[in-house]
Motif scaffolding. Structure first.
Motif, short mmCIF file in Angstrom:
data_model
loop_
_atom_site.label_atom_id
_atom_site.label_comp_id
_atom_site.label_asym_id
_atom_site.label_seq_id
_atom_site.Cartn_x
_atom_site.Cartn_y
_atom_site.Cartn_z
N CYS A 65 -4.10 0.83 -0.56
CA CYS A 65 -4.46 -0.43 -1.33
C CYS A 65 -5.13 -0.47 -2.76
CB CYS A 65 -5.78 -1.03 -0.39
SG CYS A 65 -6.37 -2.53 -0.63
N VAL A 66 -4.65 -1.28 -3.46
CA VAL A 66 -4.98 -1.54 -4.75
C VAL A 66 -5.28 -2.82 -4.86
CG1 VAL A 66 -4.24 -1.30 -7.16
CG2 VAL A 66 -3.67 0.45 -5.82
N ASP A 70 0.45 -5.68 -3.74
CA ASP A 70 1.02 -5.67 -2.35
C ASP A 70 1.46 -4.71 -1.82
OD1 ASP A 70 0.33 -8.47 -2.06
OD2 ASP A 70 2.23 -9.36 -2.78
N PHE A 71 1.99 -4.35 -0.58
CA PHE A 71 2.72 -3.32 0.05
C PHE A 71 4.11 -4.00 0.38
CE2 PHE A 71 0.70 -4.46 3.95
CZ PHE A 71 1.86 -4.23 4.93
N ARG A 72 5.18 -3.31 0.57
CA ARG A 72 6.42 -3.80 0.67
C ARG A 72 6.91 -2.95 1.99
NH1 ARG A 72 10.15 -2.39 -3.54
NH2 ARG A 72 10.84 -0.74 -2.34
N LEU A 73 7.55 -3.99 2.78
CA LEU A 73 8.36 -3.46 3.78
C LEU A 73 9.65 -3.55 3.85
CD1 LEU A 73 8.42 -2.55 7.17
CD2 LEU A 73 8.13 -5.05 7.71
N GLU A 94 -0.21 8.24 -6.32
CA GLU A 94 -1.02 9.61 -6.50
C GLU A 94 -1.35 10.13 -5.08
OE1 GLU A 94 -4.16 6.52 -6.45
OE2 GLU A 94 -2.00 6.63 -7.28
N CYS A 95 -1.22 9.27 -3.96
CA CYS A 95 -1.87 9.69 -2.71
C CYS A 95 -0.75 9.90 -1.76
CB CYS A 95 -2.96 8.56 -2.29
SG CYS A 95 -4.41 8.45 -3.22
N PRO A 132 9.10 4.52 -8.01
CA PRO A 132 8.50 4.69 -9.44
C PRO A 132 7.17 4.40 -9.58
CG PRO A 132 9.72 2.52 -9.08
CD PRO A 132 9.71 3.43 -7.62
N PHE A 133 6.51 5.13 -10.57
CA PHE A 133 5.09 4.90 -10.71
C PHE A 133 4.83 3.43 -10.95
CE2 PHE A 133 1.51 4.38 -13.70
CZ PHE A 133 0.85 5.32 -12.94
N PRO A 134 3.68 2.94 -10.12
CA PRO A 134 2.52 3.85 -9.54
C PRO A 134 2.86 3.90 -8.04
CG PRO A 134 1.81 1.55 -9.85
CD PRO A 134 3.10 1.57 -10.33
#
Length: 151
Positions: A65-66, A70-73, A94-95, A132-134
């Motif tokens: 979580c940032v 969002d996150f993608r499925l 980074e995690c 790709p970053f991040p």
């Protein structure tokens, strides 16, 4: 011209679904519900896949979580229909989680830490990749058994 396009079409996925979701409990729940609905529509057994989606979405909510991201499925059934690929991407590249060989079994009285063990048990293959970053993507694959081979 059609001869040049045809080979690219052969490599394209047979079925694909992608959605951005908020890294919240509601977003993680919605990921599982949407996965179940799409897999059912495609005629693919969804019990193991739904559990994998739930675990990966919960990890994206907790560990990826940032604020404001969002996150993608992504769900993909590859050409030939033999493999279902589940990907959950989040904004915490980074995690990276431990790989399949490095997952640690939590203590018996621990209330968390079993998600990747569940993924390990249900998936035929799984792993994580940065970029790709991040971003990072945690993926799992299930080999699909044709309905006429299921007993």
């Amino acid at each position: 011209m059609n001869q040049e396009i045809a080979p690219l079409q052969l490599l394209a996925p047979r079925r694909a679904f992608s959605v951005l979701l908020s890294p919240t409990r509601r977003g993680a729940r919605l990921a599982r519900l949407l996965a179940t609905a799409h897999l059912g529509e495609w005629g693919i057994p969804s019990e193991s896949a739904a559990q994998i989606v739930a675990e990966l979405a919960a990890n994206a909510m907790v560990h990826g979580c940032v604020p404001g991201r969002d996150f993608r499925l992504d769900l993909t059934v590859c050409e030939g229909g033999g493999v279902l690929r589940i990907e959950v991407s989040d904004a915490r590249g980074e995690c990276l989680p431990p790989g399949p060989a490095d997952v640690v079994i939590p203590h018996d009285d621990s209330e968390s830490g079993r998600g990747l063990l569940i993924v390990e048990a249900l998936a035929d293959r799984w792993g994580a990749s940065a970029g790709p970053f991040p971003r990072k993507t945690v993926w799992a694959e299930l080999d699909l058994v044709p309905l006429h081979q299921q007993a």
